[in-house]
Motif scaffolding. Structure first.
Motif, PDB file in Angstrom:
ATOM      1  N   LEU A 157      -9.019   9.115  -2.687  1.00  0.00           N
ATOM      2  CA  LEU A 157      -7.867   8.331  -2.232  1.00  0.00           C
ATOM      3  C   LEU A 157      -6.728   9.236  -1.772  1.00  0.00           C
ATOM      4  N   GLU A 158      -6.523  10.352  -2.470  1.00  0.00           N
ATOM      5  CA  GLU A 158      -5.462  11.273  -2.068  1.00  0.00           C
ATOM      6  C   GLU A 158      -5.735  11.846  -0.679  1.00  0.00           C
ATOM      7  N   ASN A 171      -4.820   9.156   1.720  1.00  0.00           N
ATOM      8  CA  ASN A 171      -3.364   9.002   1.773  1.00  0.00           C
ATOM      9  C   ASN A 171      -2.722  10.033   2.697  1.00  0.00           C
ATOM     10  N   THR A 172      -3.221  11.251   2.665  1.00  0.00           N
ATOM     11  CA  THR A 172      -2.592  12.333   3.428  1.00  0.00           C
ATOM     12  C   THR A 172      -3.162  12.496   4.830  1.00  0.00           C
ATOM     13  N   CYS A 182      -2.993   4.269  -6.891  1.00  0.00           N
ATOM     14  CA  CYS A 182      -3.243   5.565  -6.262  1.00  0.00           C
ATOM     15  C   CYS A 182      -3.208   5.496  -4.739  1.00  0.00           C
ATOM     16  N   ILE A 183      -3.253   4.306  -4.178  1.00  0.00           N
ATOM     17  CA  ILE A 183      -3.128   4.164  -2.726  1.00  0.00           C
ATOM     18  C   ILE A 183      -1.655   4.235  -2.360  1.00  0.00           C
ATOM     19  N   HIS A 184      -1.342   4.988  -1.332  1.00  0.00           N
ATOM     20  CA  HIS A 184       0.062   5.094  -0.911  1.00  0.00           C
ATOM     21  C   HIS A 184       0.559   3.712  -0.475  1.00  0.00           C
ATOM     22  N   LYS A 226       0.068   2.554   3.006  1.00  0.00           N
ATOM     23  CA  LYS A 226      -1.307   2.320   3.459  1.00  0.00           C
ATOM     24  C   LYS A 226      -1.977   1.200   2.673  1.00  0.00           C
ATOM     25  N   ASP A 227      -1.207   0.517   1.860  1.00  0.00           N
ATOM     26  CA  ASP A 227      -1.724  -0.577   1.036  1.00  0.00           C
ATOM     27  C   ASP A 227      -1.747  -1.867   1.847  1.00  0.00           C
ATOM     28  N   HIS A 252      -0.715  -2.990  -4.219  1.00  0.00           N
ATOM     29  CA  HIS A 252       0.006  -1.957  -4.959  1.00  0.00           C
ATOM     30  C   HIS A 252       1.172  -2.619  -5.699  1.00  0.00           C
ATOM     31  N   GLN A 306       4.494   3.697   9.299  1.00  0.00           N
ATOM     32  CA  GLN A 306       4.121   5.117   9.324  1.00  0.00           C
ATOM     33  C   GLN A 306       4.680   5.808  10.569  1.00  0.00           C
TER      34      GLN A 306
END
Length: 365
Positions: free
Chosen positions: A138-139, A142-143, A168-170, A173-174, A179, A344
């Protein structure tokens, strides 16, 4: 011939304060007179899509979703032209799940994304993946600036805690709206990335003549209080000015509440829970339930939480299952992906300046 057509006339409020008239009949085709308008989910001018069914209105989720997708496609094209190609990543746990009903659901999401001009990628992870490895996955998503949104298909493996993983999802981006920060934002009437099913359910009510002057003052009952459907529906409705009663398995007399309601939302996963004698005549019924059942003849089918046969005799508007809330939910998933992409983009331009947008090679590679 004309006498055989049952005509229903609904006066609709449109953006400029004018009105249009839509006639629908219950014959083999449809008859429409006048023009209708549509805008996004919470705009003053709302979608009106329904068909006459024995004097009642069947809320046509497929038609509403189609019009939503057209708008999403336009917005996705604008973002792509600016250098921000939208991409949605779906995570499925286990090959068995990917080959089963969940796989069909993912393929439907893929097809809708394609129609909207959104790139779609499915990632199939081992059902035995450990939390630390999954968090690292997930990280990475996210990046990755090429990815606009992440969705995780249910059910989760038993050893993974849904609430912990969802965090854990930004938040940007959810796109599922699950989230804690996304759900919390609903309390402040910020519904851009609210849970998709909750937004879809409210959109169904807004497609009826009950909402011609908005939802202010409407008596609404929400049956079910889950964190991702029932509660968000209640808070979205309250943000729109409706008077909301939330019922659940501890409610003593469910019918006492539903009979007072202008609109009843049902999301509990119990077939036939709401019957026609539990409704106020002319009320709207928004059925979020999806329950696989086997009929007496041995046929496998899907039904909602409302007893459709008895409810259609009393309700003024009702969503079918399937074909009601479901298609709109998928369309709103794409709408949320657009909203996430726009957020974003704003974040990117704030950091690097708008001059980078027109030739954003970094995000395209």
């Amino acid at each position: 011939m004309r006498s055989a057509l049952k005509l229903a006339c609904v006066r609709l409020r449109t953006c400029g304060g004018f009105s249009s008239t839509k006639f629908v009949y219950s014959g083999s085709g449809s008859c429409t007179v006048g023009n209708t308008h549509r805008q996004t989910l919470f705009a003053p001018c709302q979608i009106r899509e329904f068909h006459d069914l024995n004097g009642h209105k069947l809320i046509d989720g497929k038609s509403i979703a189609k019009r939503m997708r057209m708008e999403v496609k336009r917005d996705a094209k604008e973002l792509e032209d600016a250098g921000f190609k939208l991409k949605l990543v779906s995570i499925t746990f286990g090959q068995d799940a990917a080959d089963g009903p969940i796989g069909r659901y993912v393929r439907n999401q893929r097809n809708v994304a394609r129609k909207c001009g959104i790139e779609f990628e499915e990632v199939i992870l081992s059902a035995s993946i450990q939390k630390t490895d999954f968090v690292k996955t997930l990280e990475g998503l996210n990046t990755d600036p090429r990815i606009s949104g992440v969705i995780m298909q249910r059910p989760f493996p038993e050893h993974l805690c849904v609430e912990e993983i969802q965090q854990c999802i930004h938040p940007l981006k959810d796109v599922e709206g699950m989230h804690p920060s996304s759900i919390g934002s609903v309390l402040y009437n910020e519904t851009d990335l609210a849970p998709c099913t909750a937004k879809a359910a409210v959109a169904c009510l807004k497609s009826t003549a009950l909402a011609k002057n908005g939802l202010r003052g409407l008596e609404c009952v929400v049956v079910g209080h889950s964190e991702i459907v029932g509660k968000p529906i209640s808070f979205i409705l309250m943000g729109e000015g409706a008077t909301v009663t939330t019922c659940h398995h501890m409610t003593k007399d469910l019918g006492m509440h539903t009979r007072k309601a202008d609109a009843v939302f049902i999301a509990v996963g119990k077939p036939g829970l709401i019957r026609g004698d539990m409704l106020k005549p002319g009320a709207a019924v928004v059925d979020v339930g999806i329950n696989p059942v086997v009929t007496e003849s041995g046929e496998h089918t899907i039904v909602g939480d409302a007893d459709f046969k008895s409810c259609i005799e009393t309700a003024g508007w009702i969503t079918p299952v399937p074909g009601g809330v479901g298609p709109i939910t998928t369309a709103i998933l794409m709408q949320n992906t657009v909203l996430a992409g726009k957020a974003q983009r704003r974040r990117y331009e704030a950091a690097f300046g708008p001059s980078h947008t027109s030739n954003n090679v970094y995000l395209q590679t």
